[in-house]
Design a protein around this motif. Structure first.
Motif, PDB file in Angstrom:
ATOM      1  N   VAL A  29     -47.816 -56.959  25.878  1.00  0.00           N
ATOM      2  CA  VAL A  29     -48.714 -57.967  25.014  1.00  0.00           C
ATOM      3  C   VAL A  29     -47.796 -59.322  24.123  1.00  0.00           C
ATOM      4  O   VAL A  29     -48.403 -60.759  24.117  1.00  0.00           O
ATOM      5  CB  VAL A  29     -48.623 -57.196  23.558  1.00  0.00           C
ATOM      6  CG1 VAL A  29     -49.470 -57.610  22.657  1.00  0.00           C
ATOM      7  CG2 VAL A  29     -49.407 -55.777  24.010  1.00  0.00           C
ATOM      8  N   CYS A  32     -48.590 -61.866  27.167  1.00  0.00           N
ATOM      9  CA  CYS A  32     -49.617 -62.418  27.044  1.00  0.00           C
ATOM     10  C   CYS A  32     -49.936 -63.242  25.780  1.00  0.00           C
ATOM     11  O   CYS A  32     -50.873 -64.597  26.050  1.00  0.00           O
ATOM     12  CB  CYS A  32     -50.762 -61.433  26.840  1.00  0.00           C
ATOM     13  SG  CYS A  32     -50.773 -60.197  28.704  1.00  0.00           S
ATOM     14  N   LEU A  35     -48.206 -66.824  26.457  1.00  0.00           N
ATOM     15  CA  LEU A  35     -49.049 -67.878  27.564  1.00  0.00           C
ATOM     16  C   LEU A  35     -49.954 -67.687  26.927  1.00  0.00           C
ATOM     17  O   LEU A  35     -50.666 -69.165  27.446  1.00  0.00           O
ATOM     18  CB  LEU A  35     -49.294 -66.551  28.980  1.00  0.00           C
ATOM     19  CG  LEU A  35     -48.271 -65.776  29.310  1.00  0.00           C
ATOM     20  CD1 LEU A  35     -47.976 -64.896  30.930  1.00  0.00           C
ATOM     21  CD2 LEU A  35     -47.475 -66.844  30.278  1.00  0.00           C
ATOM     22  N   PHE A  36     -50.866 -67.217  26.370  1.00  0.00           N
ATOM     23  CA  PHE A  36     -52.219 -67.731  25.633  1.00  0.00           C
ATOM     24  C   PHE A  36     -51.825 -68.791  24.791  1.00  0.00           C
ATOM     25  O   PHE A  36     -52.868 -70.148  24.704  1.00  0.00           O
ATOM     26  CB  PHE A  36     -52.879 -66.055  24.487  1.00  0.00           C
ATOM     27  CG  PHE A  36     -54.346 -66.691  24.649  1.00  0.00           C
ATOM     28  CD1 PHE A  36     -55.340 -66.880  25.265  1.00  0.00           C
ATOM     29  CD2 PHE A  36     -54.958 -67.160  22.578  1.00  0.00           C
ATOM     30  CE1 PHE A  36     -56.831 -67.891  24.821  1.00  0.00           C
ATOM     31  CE2 PHE A  36     -55.661 -67.430  22.394  1.00  0.00           C
ATOM     32  CZ  PHE A  36     -56.695 -67.880  23.336  1.00  0.00           C
TER      33      PHE A  36
END
Lengths: 288, 336
Positions: A29, A32, A35-36
């Motif tokens: 998480v 992620c 990266l977002f």
């Protein structure tokens, strides 16, 4: 703690991470989310986000950083600025979630991500303060290092004697900055490494957790440092690649790929370090 | 976990598609494509001799395709200009000029690009030794961009052209025209940067025509009327002081004028960062007079020597003073 136990600890961590997904999920998480955030930053100089961010970027760094390829060149810097608040508010908490999941797996309790997240949230403020302390130390170091860089820039090795020594000092400060920063981050991670396990597993508030952290650190300083140091070595190739990418400006997009790679590697390193330290904390706790 | 990963991927791809779609035709794509083409241009520009003919043709085609694909992008006028530079490297000057003329005809609103294109035309004409063409370009710059940095300087360049050609009558006329031009600019731009720079160039014209009173009054006006304008730097002040002192003392054989002007500046602007320096200049001028340096027989050389020594001594102090008072003195950027 011998060399054997350090490598055994790291090996066990690998097994834990791959065989118990609840421990691994919070780190996925984290990756992620980072990266977002990177994806959003990538679009900052472009329409429609530029409507809001253009005045800020132009004021801070200049108008050219809104345009290609400087908008790509500024990405690592922007991402670095976001990393601070992200670490304080999100990453540190999710590390707490992973540590909590590890404790639950160890106790054969259900460790579903949602449940562990909820359970860890009650420690949020203490985790946040612990992260803030570590962050402030890093910030203080950065300020000192900035001063050193300024001094090194004005240092003229040709003046006076000890030319070679001055040259080495100057080059180390200027060229070695990413590696010195990495070494310092290893030191800080080791210094505050047991704070989150003490808060989440030991159910302690921030100040008792800090005391507990330093007690364990003093009882196994080499183990703690090596457990932090060895996985972090994985980041050195990324640093070398990033240094090379700065030198060559033929493919600006390469810096984005390297940033993605560095996020994945850094999160993997954090996963190994914190799982090993939390496992050690659990062992200590069970031992006592 | 699977759900989370799928959700994350959907969100990331969705955001990517959305922002890419929203940002389409907003110039980013054009910037990226042009950067790639310009990289090829840089390679050729670094070593034109080693570049085969077909590389020029191919790159020229790329610029042509680019301007056709992105006719309205912000970077397109710049693409035309670099394309023209490529043609200059290829020594196809007529093609270069015709490309630059496209910037002038297609982007009348883009003043910066227009001026840049016009200057490039001037450069090409210079290479071609097209003197009449160069003069015509100068006039276009003066007519269309009178307030730009280059436009302000151009009337002097016209005069300089005739000076080099030793065409004295035309040179005198060019200086007269320049003086009229600058006076109009000063009148229309009082208190603004353009007015200040026009005064500086006006002083140069007067010096060239040996009209010392005109030059002195232009310098006086720039110092007294533009004291607070954000154009001053320690260097520009010292340059003005040197010129004013030299002209005044050499041609008027007196220090009274400079002392009065500097004193008036101090009285009008009691808190100005330059005051300690001007006080020092007044003192030094008075000392020079007392020491017999400034006499009716003073020569330019001896005076310059004294003024330079004074300037050197005060320069560091002046910069320090400005730094302490946080007196902002950015270099000149004129309108347009």
């Amino acid at each position: 703690m011998g060399n054997k136990s350090i490598f055994q600890g790291l090996k066990n961590t690998q097994l834990t991470l791959f065989s118990h997904s609840p421990v691994l999920i919070p780190f996925i998480v984290i990756a992620c989310i980072q990266l977002f955030v990177l994806e959003l930053i990538y679009f900052v100089p472009r329409y429609p986000l530029n409507i809001f961010f253009e005045p800020i970027i132009t004021k801070l760094w200049g108008e050219q950083f809104m345009h290609y390829p400087y908008n790509i060149a500024i990405l690592p810097k922007l991402f670095q600025y976001i990393q601070g608040p992200l670490f304080l508010f999100v990453t540190s908490f999710l590390i707490g979630v992973a540590v909590n999941a590890l404790a639950k797996v160890n106790n054969d309790e259900p460790a579903k991500f949602g449940l562990v997240l909820k359970d860890t949230f009650k420690h949020y403020i203490h985790i946040f303060i612990g992260a803030l302390l570590a962050f402030l130390v890093v910030l203080a170091f950065s300020e000192v290092y900035e001063l050193l860089i300024r001094k090194a820039l004005t240092m003229d090795p040709n003046r006076g004697d000890k030319y070679l020594l001055k040259l080495i000092v100057k080059m180390t400060i200027l060229e070695g900055a990413p590696y010195i920063n990495l070494l310092f981050s290893i030191f800080i991670t080791a210094l505050f490494g047991y704070v989150i396990p003490a808060i989440v597993i030991g159910n302690l508030k921030i100040f008792p957790a800090l005391v507990e952290n330093f007690k364990i650190l003093c009882s196994a300083p080499i183990f703690t440092f090596m457990v932090t140091f060895i996985p972090t070595l994985l980041y050195v190739p990324v640093l070398i690649l990033r240094g090379g990418a700065q030198v060559s400006s033929t493919a600006p997009e390469m810096s984005i790929l390297l940033l993605v790679l560095s996020i994945i590697v850094m999160v993997a390193i954090d996963a190994v370090i914190y799982t090993t330290l939390a496992t050690y904390y659990l062992m200590k706790k069970e031992g006592s | 976990m699977k759900k989370f990963i799928i959700g994350f991927l959907v969100l990331s791809i969705g955001v990517f598609v959305l922002f890419t779609f929203l940002g389409k035709d907003k110039g980013h794509d054009a910037e990226k494509v042009l950067w790639g083409i310009n990289q090829e241009f840089n390679t050729i520009a670094n070593d034109p001799a080693a570049t085969p003919e077909n590389a020029f043709v191919e790159l020229s085609k790329k610029y042509e395709n680019f301007v056709q694909r992105f006719p309205d992008a912000d970077v397109t006028p710049g693409a035309y200009i670099i394309w023209a530079r490529l043609m200059v490297i290829k020594e196809d000057y007529d093609r270069a000029k015709s490309i630059l003329e496209k910037v002038l005809s297609k982007y009348p609103e883009n003043k910066t690009a227009q001026l840049e294109a016009l200057l490039e035309v001037g450069k090409v004409q210079t290479i071609q030794k097209d003197e009449l063409g160069v003069l015509d370009t100068y006039q276009r710059v003066i007519r269309n961009f009178p307030k730009s940095e280059v436009g302000l300087k151009t009337p002097l360049l016209v005069a300089q052209y005739y000076l080099e050609k030793k065409q004295n009558n035309l040179m005198e006329k060019a200086f007269d025209d320049a003086i009229t031009h600058y006076q109009a600019l000063i009148a229309d731009n009082k208190g603004e940067k353009v007015g200040f720079y026009a005064l500086q160039y006006l002083a140069v014209c007067h010096i060239a025509q040996k009209n010392w009173d005109g030059a002195l009054s232009a310098y006086e006006a720039s110092l007294l009327d533009y004291a607070d304008l954000n154009v001053w730097t320690p260097q520009s002040l010292l340059k003005l002081l040197r010129a004013y002192n030299t002209i005044y003392v050499t041609h008027k054989k007196s220090i009274d004028g400079p002392v009065d002007v500097y004193q008036k500046f101090i009285d009008d602007n009691p808190d100005h960062a330059f005051n300690p320096i001007l006080e020092r200049v007044i003192k030094t001028l008075q000392e020079l007079k007392a020491d017999g340096v400034i006499t009716p027989d003073v020569t330019v050389q001896s005076l310059e020597k004294a003024v330079n020594a004074m300037a050197q001594e005060t320069e560091e102090k002046l910069e320090k003073k400005i730094e302490q008072q946080d007196f902002k003195s950015t270099p000149a950027t004129v309108e347009d």
